[in-house]
Design a protein around this motif. Structure first.
Motif, PDB file in Angstrom:
ATOM      1  N   HIS A  51      36.522 -24.804  11.853  1.00 34.02           N
ATOM      2  CA  HIS A  51      37.230 -25.459  11.639  1.00 34.02           C
ATOM      3  C   HIS A  51      37.793 -26.456  10.423  1.00 34.02           C
ATOM      4  N   PHE A  52      36.500 -27.121   9.520  1.00 34.13           N
ATOM      5  CA  PHE A  52      36.979 -27.680   8.098  1.00 34.13           C
ATOM      6  C   PHE A  52      37.520 -26.309   7.071  1.00 34.13           C
ATOM      7  N   ARG A  53      36.712 -25.539   7.369  1.00 35.20           N
ATOM      8  CA  ARG A  53      36.888 -24.038   6.538  1.00 35.20           C
ATOM      9  C   ARG A  53      38.549 -23.600   6.039  1.00 35.20           C
ATOM     10  N   ALA A  54      38.986 -23.335   8.400  1.00 38.46           N
ATOM     11  CA  ALA A  54      39.749 -23.389   8.573  1.00 38.46           C
ATOM     12  C   ALA A  54      41.842 -23.989   7.880  1.00 38.46           C
ATOM     13  N   ALA A  55      40.493 -25.837   7.571  1.00 33.70           N
ATOM     14  CA  ALA A  55      41.551 -26.738   7.512  1.00 33.70           C
ATOM     15  C   ALA A  55      41.763 -26.314   5.730  1.00 33.70           C
ATOM     16  N   LEU A  56      40.292 -25.721   5.085  1.00 37.44           N
ATOM     17  CA  LEU A  56      40.607 -26.531   3.451  1.00 37.44           C
ATOM     18  C   LEU A  56      41.989 -25.317   3.474  1.00 37.44           C
ATOM     19  N   ASP A  57      41.448 -23.791   3.793  1.00 40.57           N
ATOM     20  CA  ASP A  57      41.770 -22.589   3.516  1.00 40.57           C
ATOM     21  C   ASP A  57      43.172 -22.869   4.092  1.00 40.57           C
ATOM     22  N   LEU A  58      44.189 -23.537   4.607  1.00 35.93           N
ATOM     23  CA  LEU A  58      45.168 -23.559   5.064  1.00 35.93           C
ATOM     24  C   LEU A  58      45.732 -24.048   4.340  1.00 35.93           C
ATOM     25  N   LEU A  59      44.662 -25.530   3.777  1.00 37.61           N
ATOM     26  CA  LEU A  59      45.346 -26.764   2.689  1.00 37.61           C
ATOM     27  C   LEU A  59      45.033 -26.017   1.469  1.00 37.61           C
ATOM     28  N   GLN A  61      43.007 -25.165  -0.774  1.00 35.61           N
ATOM     29  CA  GLN A  61      41.322 -26.155  -0.963  1.00 35.61           C
ATOM     30  C   GLN A  61      40.417 -25.321  -0.980  1.00 35.61           C
ATOM     31  N   ASP A  62      39.148 -25.902  -2.518  1.00 37.56           N
ATOM     32  CA  ASP A  62      38.279 -25.131  -2.175  1.00 37.56           C
ATOM     33  C   ASP A  62      37.211 -26.013  -3.022  1.00 37.56           C
ATOM     34  N   PRO A  66      29.827 -23.394  -1.267  1.00 33.70           N
ATOM     35  CA  PRO A  66      30.133 -22.429  -2.597  1.00 33.70           C
ATOM     36  C   PRO A  66      32.014 -22.033  -2.685  1.00 33.70           C
ATOM     37  N   SER A  67      32.051 -21.266  -4.079  1.00 34.85           N
ATOM     38  CA  SER A  67      33.770 -20.945  -4.746  1.00 34.85           C
ATOM     39  C   SER A  67      34.333 -19.732  -3.315  1.00 34.85           C
ATOM     40  N   GLY A  68      35.204 -19.776  -2.682  1.00 37.73           N
ATOM     41  CA  GLY A  68      35.587 -19.376  -1.773  1.00 37.73           C
ATOM     42  C   GLY A  68      35.324 -19.104  -0.806  1.00 37.73           C
ATOM     43  N   HIS A  69      33.850 -20.501  -0.342  1.00 36.43           N
ATOM     44  CA  HIS A  69      33.797 -20.656   1.642  1.00 36.43           C
ATOM     45  C   HIS A  69      34.578 -20.182   2.161  1.00 36.43           C
ATOM     46  N   ALA A  70      35.758 -20.766   2.065  1.00 37.35           N
ATOM     47  CA  ALA A  70      37.413 -20.958   2.576  1.00 37.35           C
ATOM     48  C   ALA A  70      38.024 -20.094   2.836  1.00 37.35           C
ATOM     49  N   LEU A  95      43.501 -32.839   7.752  1.00 40.03           N
ATOM     50  CA  LEU A  95      45.313 -31.792   7.703  1.00 40.03           C
ATOM     51  C   LEU A  95      45.571 -33.205   7.841  1.00 40.03           C
ATOM     52  N   ALA A  96      45.241 -34.519   7.798  1.00 43.24           N
ATOM     53  CA  ALA A  96      45.916 -35.570   7.911  1.00 43.24           C
ATOM     54  C   ALA A  96      47.243 -36.224   7.082  1.00 43.24           C
ATOM     55  N   PRO A  97      46.942 -35.936   5.814  1.00 40.44           N
ATOM     56  CA  PRO A  97      47.738 -36.058   4.335  1.00 40.44           C
ATOM     57  C   PRO A  97      49.197 -34.758   4.676  1.00 40.44           C
ATOM     58  N   ALA A  98      48.060 -33.743   4.941  1.00 40.62           N
ATOM     59  CA  ALA A  98      48.963 -32.196   4.319  1.00 40.62           C
ATOM     60  C   ALA A  98      50.278 -32.791   4.217  1.00 40.62           C
ATOM     61  N   PRO A  99      50.887 -31.002   3.159  1.00 42.26           N
ATOM     62  CA  PRO A  99      51.736 -31.783   2.496  1.00 42.26           C
ATOM     63  C   PRO A  99      52.626 -30.655   4.126  1.00 42.26           C
ATOM     64  N   ALA A 100      54.202 -31.361   3.391  1.00 41.57           N
ATOM     65  CA  ALA A 100      55.412 -30.565   4.339  1.00 41.57           C
ATOM     66  C   ALA A 100      55.445 -29.072   4.315  1.00 41.57           C
ATOM     67  N   ASP A 101      55.109 -28.347   3.355  1.00 38.74           N
ATOM     68  CA  ASP A 101      55.102 -26.776   3.331  1.00 38.74           C
ATOM     69  C   ASP A 101      54.285 -26.440   3.907  1.00 38.74           C
ATOM     70  N   LYS A 102      52.780 -27.076   4.039  1.00 43.94           N
ATOM     71  CA  LYS A 102      51.862 -26.266   5.156  1.00 43.94           C
ATOM     72  C   LYS A 102      52.137 -26.852   6.435  1.00 43.94           C
ATOM     73  N   ILE A 103      52.294 -28.243   6.507  1.00 43.36           N
ATOM     74  CA  ILE A 103      52.786 -28.569   8.095  1.00 43.36           C
ATOM     75  C   ILE A 103      53.890 -27.403   8.436  1.00 43.36           C
ATOM     76  N   ALA A 104      54.447 -27.221   7.943  1.00 42.98           N
ATOM     77  CA  ALA A 104      55.545 -26.297   8.049  1.00 42.98           C
ATOM     78  C   ALA A 104      54.684 -24.878   8.921  1.00 42.98           C
ATOM     79  N   ARG A 105      54.069 -24.416   7.636  1.00 41.29           N
ATOM     80  CA  ARG A 105      53.361 -23.205   8.151  1.00 41.29           C
ATOM     81  C   ARG A 105      52.453 -23.484   9.781  1.00 41.29           C
ATOM     82  N   VAL A 106      52.083 -24.074   9.758  1.00 35.61           N
ATOM     83  CA  VAL A 106      51.099 -24.544  11.000  1.00 35.61           C
ATOM     84  C   VAL A 106      52.438 -24.743  11.980  1.00 35.61           C
TER      85      VAL A 106
END
Length: 362
Positions: A51-59, A61-62, A66-70, A95-106
């Motif tokens: 779930h952590f990696r899924a959130a990172l990938d959505l946002l 972030q890395d 290790p680099s690219g783990h998400a 996920l709480a402070p996700a920007p608008a474009d990421k929320i729209a994607r979800v």
């Protein structure tokens, strides 16, 4: 067939999220039997890491590994969600402070589901010290006073995650208020299961479906332990502090030494900041009542009240002796950890020597 429900538990940080996620993971198999799913990438893997990696990938972030783990984790999460009916819970506090474009994607990615957002909130008198400690554990160097000065202007990441109205206005833009669930963290020493029961209510889960309790928590540090880490951070460059190995070593130190079991006084909000904290609570409460979100618990839990009469102006002043004691404990753990790790140069040398011996025997 009824529409799948997806509960997005988006935080806030420092509101029991580690405990809730671990308890969901421990009881995942049993919950599945009741049509409640906490997705995992594969059997026997750690779902909380997924779930952590899924959130990172959505946002986009890395960090935290290790680099690219998400990479690709959000797409994998979506595949897992779409394979299921009933109730699906996705949980991570970043996920709480996700920007608008990421929320729209979800919202678009989960448009075939009935989406609910679950947000847990806590009074600022407890929340601010916890957030500062967490930032120091993650490598920040600032003092508590500097953190608080920035917090009152809303600039630290944590404050963006803590701003209940801003977070839920962003996540709830396309949702009716009854699908926005605010879980309040109870104050005082209450039934240890009360917060868990509140989360279960928000998720639509019977607490008896998840009998296995979690022993995990993101425990707070004392003033001496936090100050020790802060001073250590000042001696390390940013590159070192941002590596996954650094995070692992710090976590090892916290898990295995007295640092993670708070031996010194707890960090407390100075009385000069109580009025601002109380003002924030009243703003949050007024917003929740006006919008009509689903409140699980009591909005009064968000009020800080007056500072204790015996609380000094600087309750976090720490003596050198306490820091020295914490440092010895930390150094002991780090020395043992270093001694237990194999020497890479010796490992390489041993392999080369063995290979040379094989060549001679041919």
């Amino acid at each position: 067939m009824s529409k799948r429900k997806v509960y997005l538990h988006i935080g806030a940080p420092k509101t029991g999220t580690t405990y809730v996620q671990d308890r969901l993971a421990l009881n995942a198999r049993g919950l599945t039997g009741h049509g409640v799913h906490f997705p995992n990438k594969r059997l026997f893997a750690d779902p909380t890491l997924f779930h952590f990696r899924a959130a990172l990938d959505l946002l986009g972030q890395d960090w935290g590994g290790p680099s690219g783990h998400a990479d690709g984790s959000w797409a994998t999460m979506l595949k897992q969600v779409r394979r299921r009916s009933g109730t699906v819970i996705i949980s991570h506090e970043i996920l709480a402070p996700a920007p608008a474009d990421k929320i729209a994607r979800v919202m678009n990615d989960l448009s075939d589901s009935e989406i609910h957002v679950v947000y847990s909130a806590r009074d600022m008198v407890r929340q601010l010290p916890a957030a500062w400690q967490e930032s120091v554990k993650q490598g920040r160097r600032w003092t508590f006073e500097r953190f608080l000065a920035k917090a009152e202007h809303g600039s630290p990441w944590f404050m963006k995650a803590f701003d209940l109205p801003a977070v839920l206005e962003a996540w709830g833009r396309s949702l009716p208020p009854e699908r926005l669930h605010v879980v309040t963290v109870p104050q005082g020493r209450t039934d240890s299961n009360l917060l868990w029961k509140r989360f279960c209510t928000a998720f639509g889960v019977d607490p008896t479906w998840a009998p296995l309790d979690s022993e995990r928590s993101n425990a707070g540090l004392g003033v001496a332990e936090t100050e020790l880490l802060r001073r250590l951070n000042r001696q390390l460059d940013r590159t070192t502090r941002s590596t996954a190995s650094h995070d692992e070593l710090i976590q090892t130190m916290l898990d295995r030494s007295e640092l993670g079991r708070r031996r010194s006084r707890k960090v407390q909000l100075p009385p000069a900041h109580y009025a601002w904290a109380q003002g924030e609570a009243e703003r949050w409460i007024a917003w929740a009542e006006r919008v009509g979100v689903d409140v699980v618990g009591d909005l009064a839990d968000l009020r800080s009240g007056e500072p204790p009469a015996d609380l000094p102006e600087d309750p976090n002043e720490v003596r050198a002796k306490a820091i020295t004691k914490a440092a010895v404990s930390a150094l002991t753990v780090m020395t043992r950890e270093a001694a237990s790790r194999p020497d890479p140069s010796r490992e390489i040398g041993a392999r080369l020597k063995a290979r040379a011996e094989q060549m001679r025997q041919r």
